[in-house]
Design a protein around this motif. Structure first.
Motif, mmCIF file in Angstrom:
data_model
loop_
_atom_site.group_PDB
_atom_site.id
_atom_site.type_symbol
_atom_site.label_atom_id
_atom_site.label_comp_id
_atom_site.label_asym_id
_atom_site.label_seq_id
_atom_site.Cartn_x
_atom_site.Cartn_y
_atom_site.Cartn_z
ATOM 1 N N LEU A 1 1.661 -32.436 -34.434
ATOM 2 C CA LEU A 1 3.067 -32.746 -34.300
ATOM 3 C C LEU A 1 3.804 -33.043 -32.827
ATOM 4 O O LEU A 1 4.372 -33.960 -32.826
ATOM 5 N N SER A 2 3.284 -32.015 -31.867
ATOM 6 C CA SER A 2 3.651 -32.398 -30.598
ATOM 7 C C SER A 2 3.432 -33.585 -30.067
ATOM 8 O O SER A 2 4.267 -34.273 -29.357
ATOM 9 N N ASP A 3 1.982 -33.919 -30.264
ATOM 10 C CA ASP A 3 1.799 -35.422 -29.764
ATOM 11 C C ASP A 3 2.552 -36.513 -30.378
ATOM 12 O O ASP A 3 2.869 -37.413 -29.704
ATOM 13 N N GLU A 4 2.960 -36.355 -31.657
ATOM 14 C CA GLU A 4 3.562 -37.390 -32.461
ATOM 15 C C GLU A 4 5.041 -37.451 -31.930
ATOM 16 O O GLU A 4 5.561 -38.637 -31.552
ATOM 17 N N ILE A 5 5.486 -36.206 -31.752
ATOM 18 C CA ILE A 5 6.967 -36.026 -31.171
ATOM 19 C C ILE A 5 7.031 -36.800 -29.778
ATOM 20 O O ILE A 5 7.903 -37.665 -29.334
#
Length: 228
Positions: A210-214
């Motif tokens: 999720l952090s990577d996608e954000i």
């Protein structure tokens, strides 16, 4: 003659042994290389880190225009948002799994821009459920996920929505059980209305993913921000 015969036998024996050793060695290495190849293939196909998080570049053509109705009952035309960067996603108005992740990614990426830059970005969702198209439904979904005043959630008749899916090449299918399957695409459209990048939300609630996608969407937004 006996000595010669003995030497010939020894030579043949040595040749046979050498040949066997070469065959065995080649077989062992073939097995090892095959195993390495299988392991590499499995890693490439199952590791979420292998997915591009920075967005996939697209044509730069003008984004197809359309008019739909937002969560407050107001008519909105995509081209009316020119002057702002638009982050356009397709959200199932009854989804409880993947679509909330997309909304979270959109919201968090915009927040990370800071107030000044964020004011130049419009978050827009198109209803990806042609079987649940009322304004009340998209408003309720927006409220349930804290997005009521954070984006524009657009809906319309089944025919109008299907036209938009076609324009953006987004697959949407409603099953006999009412469940919707759709491409989890998010587009970045620059302030002049040109398509620049698209992203696909991973079906993973892992915090690292999720952090990577954000971070990936934030970087895409920054790349195409209009000048203040």
């Amino acid at each position: 003659m006996r000595d010669l015969d003995g030497m010939q036998k020894l030579t043949r024996t040595a040749l046979i042994a050498t040949t066997a050793l070469v065959i065995i060695t080649a077989t062992v290495w073939s097995i090892r290389l095959f195993a390495m190849s299988r392991n590499q293939t499995v890693t490439q196909s199952t590791n979420p880190a292998d997915y591009a998080i920075g967005g996939f570049p697209i044509t730069g053509n003008l984004a197809p225009d359309f008019t739909l109705t937002d969560q407050f009952g107001h008519s909105v035309t995509l081209s009316s948002l020119r002057g702002h960067e638009v982050v356009l996603a397709f959200i199932d108005s009854r989804c409880k799994s993947l679509c909330p992740l997309t909304a979270t990614i959109m919201y968090d990426a915009k927040v990370r821009l800071g107030a000044s830059a964020a004011s130049r970005v419009e978050l827009v969702a198109v209803n990806a459920n042609p079987a649940a198209t009322s304004v009340a439904v998209v408003q309720a979904w927006s409220i349930a996920h804290g997005m009521l005043h954070q984006w524009v959630f657009l809906t319309g008749t089944r025919q109008r929505l299907q036209s938009v899916y076609h324009l953006y090449n987004v697959y949407v299918q409603v099953g006999s059980d009412g469940e919707v399957e759709h491409d989890p695409k998010t587009f970045i459209i620059d302030a002049q209305g040109h398509e620049r990048l698209y992203f696909e939300t991973l079906d993973s609630s892992n915090k690292s993913d999720l952090s990577d996608e954000i971070s990936g969407l934030e970087a895409g937004m920054r790349q195409w921000l209009p000048q203040p």
